[in-house]
Design an enzyme around this catalytic site. Structure first.
Site, PDB file in Angstrom:
ATOM      1  N   HIS A 100       0.836  -1.208   0.000  1.00 13.83           N
ATOM      2  CA  HIS A 100       0.000   0.000   0.000  1.00 13.83           C
ATOM      3  C   HIS A 100       0.866   1.252   0.000  1.00 13.83           C
ATOM      4  O   HIS A 100       0.605   2.197  -0.756  1.00 13.83           O
ATOM      5  CB  HIS A 100      -0.908  -0.011   1.232  1.00 13.83           C
ATOM      6  N   GLU A 101       1.891   1.269   0.827  1.00  9.34           N
ATOM      7  CA  GLU A 101       2.780   2.441   0.876  1.00  9.34           C
ATOM      8  C   GLU A 101       3.545   2.599  -0.438  1.00  9.34           C
ATOM      9  O   GLU A 101       3.802   3.723  -0.877  1.00  9.34           O
ATOM     10  CB  GLU A 101       3.743   2.337   2.057  1.00  9.34           C
ATOM     11  N   HIS A 104       1.585   4.575  -2.840  1.00 12.54           N
ATOM     12  CA  HIS A 104       1.745   6.032  -2.737  1.00 12.54           C
ATOM     13  C   HIS A 104       2.991   6.510  -3.483  1.00 12.54           C
ATOM     14  O   HIS A 104       2.974   7.565  -4.118  1.00 12.54           O
ATOM     15  CB  HIS A 104       1.832   6.442  -1.274  1.00 12.54           C
TER      16      HIS A 104
END
Length: 237
Positions: A100-101, A104
């Site tokens: 998920h990071e 980004h």
């Protein structure tokens, strides 16, 4: 005043209950799947570096950070920071959060509009977050002690409402940023064979639980904004 009528129970209590449920859901889901290891034996840091390298983002460093669920991507420093429970952990929860990071970081690389917008308004929102509630109560108290009508308390309350609006805009912008990062994460984990089909489901559950916290935060911000607008109208009368 703030607690004086049914609108408090309509616009404030339900979002707060949702926020409490979301936090509980994140903790329980994270705890559950932190005990289930991935079959490939990869740590969160391994997955993060693999994803970044495969997407040509090898300039972003992956570093550990203290705390629980303190994971984040810093676009200014170009550093992806993973908490101790994710960085060296081989659990499905750790893999999902690390991916998920990375989502980004990929958004930043792609110049994703909503991420850029969120970065732009962060300084204003930081001020709004810390000042909106104190200003709102100050405005209400001044109006209460000086009488009804349009006075200094009313104008302070109007300014506070602008701050609440800014906070709500931030949360509404944050929603697509976080949901898109999770979507990218799942696609990468599945498409690149980092997790198998059975492992993808727990990873999705972890990210869906995290997404609920952002929805709850937006609901709380909306509830506060609506509530103080109603109080403002009442004070003017």
């Amino acid at each position: 005043m703030y607690f004086g009528d049914m609108s408090f129970f309509i616009y404030i209590i339900p979002p707060l209950l949702l926020a409490m449920y979301a936090q509980s859901k994140v903790k329980s889901t994270y705890s559950k799947y932190s005990k289930t290891m991935n079959v490939n034996g990869l740590t969160g840091a391994d997955v993060a570096r693999r994803i970044l390298e495969r997407h040509g983002i090898d300039y972003v460093k992956v570093e550990p950070i203290k705390g629980v669920l303190t994971d984040h991507y810093d676009p200014k420093a170009r550093v992806l920071r993973l908490s101790s429970g994710v960085y060296g952990n081989k659990s499905l929860a750790a893999i999902g959060i690390a991916a998920h990071e990375c989502g980004h970081a990929i958004q930043d690389y792609d110049a994703y509009l909503f991420l850029k917008l969120r970065q732009t308004i962060v300084p204003v929102v930081n001020i709004a977050n810390s000042t909106a509630m104190p200003l709102a109560f100050a405005g209400l108290m001044l109006g209460y002690f000086t009488g009804s009508g349009v006075g200094i308390g009313y104008y302070i309350l109007q300014f506070a409402i602008l701050m609440f609006a800014a906070v709500l805009v931030f949360h509404l912008v944050t929603l697509p940023v976080e949901l898109d990062a999770s979507r990218r994460a799942i696609e990468i984990l599945e498409g690149e064979g980092i997790l198998d089909r059975e492992e993808i489901i727990p990873a999705k559950k972890v990210l869906n639980a995290a997404a609920l916290t952002y929805i709850a935060a937006a609901a709380v911000a909306a509830g506060n904004l609506i509530r103080f607008i109603l109080l403002s109208r009442g004070s003017r009368r």
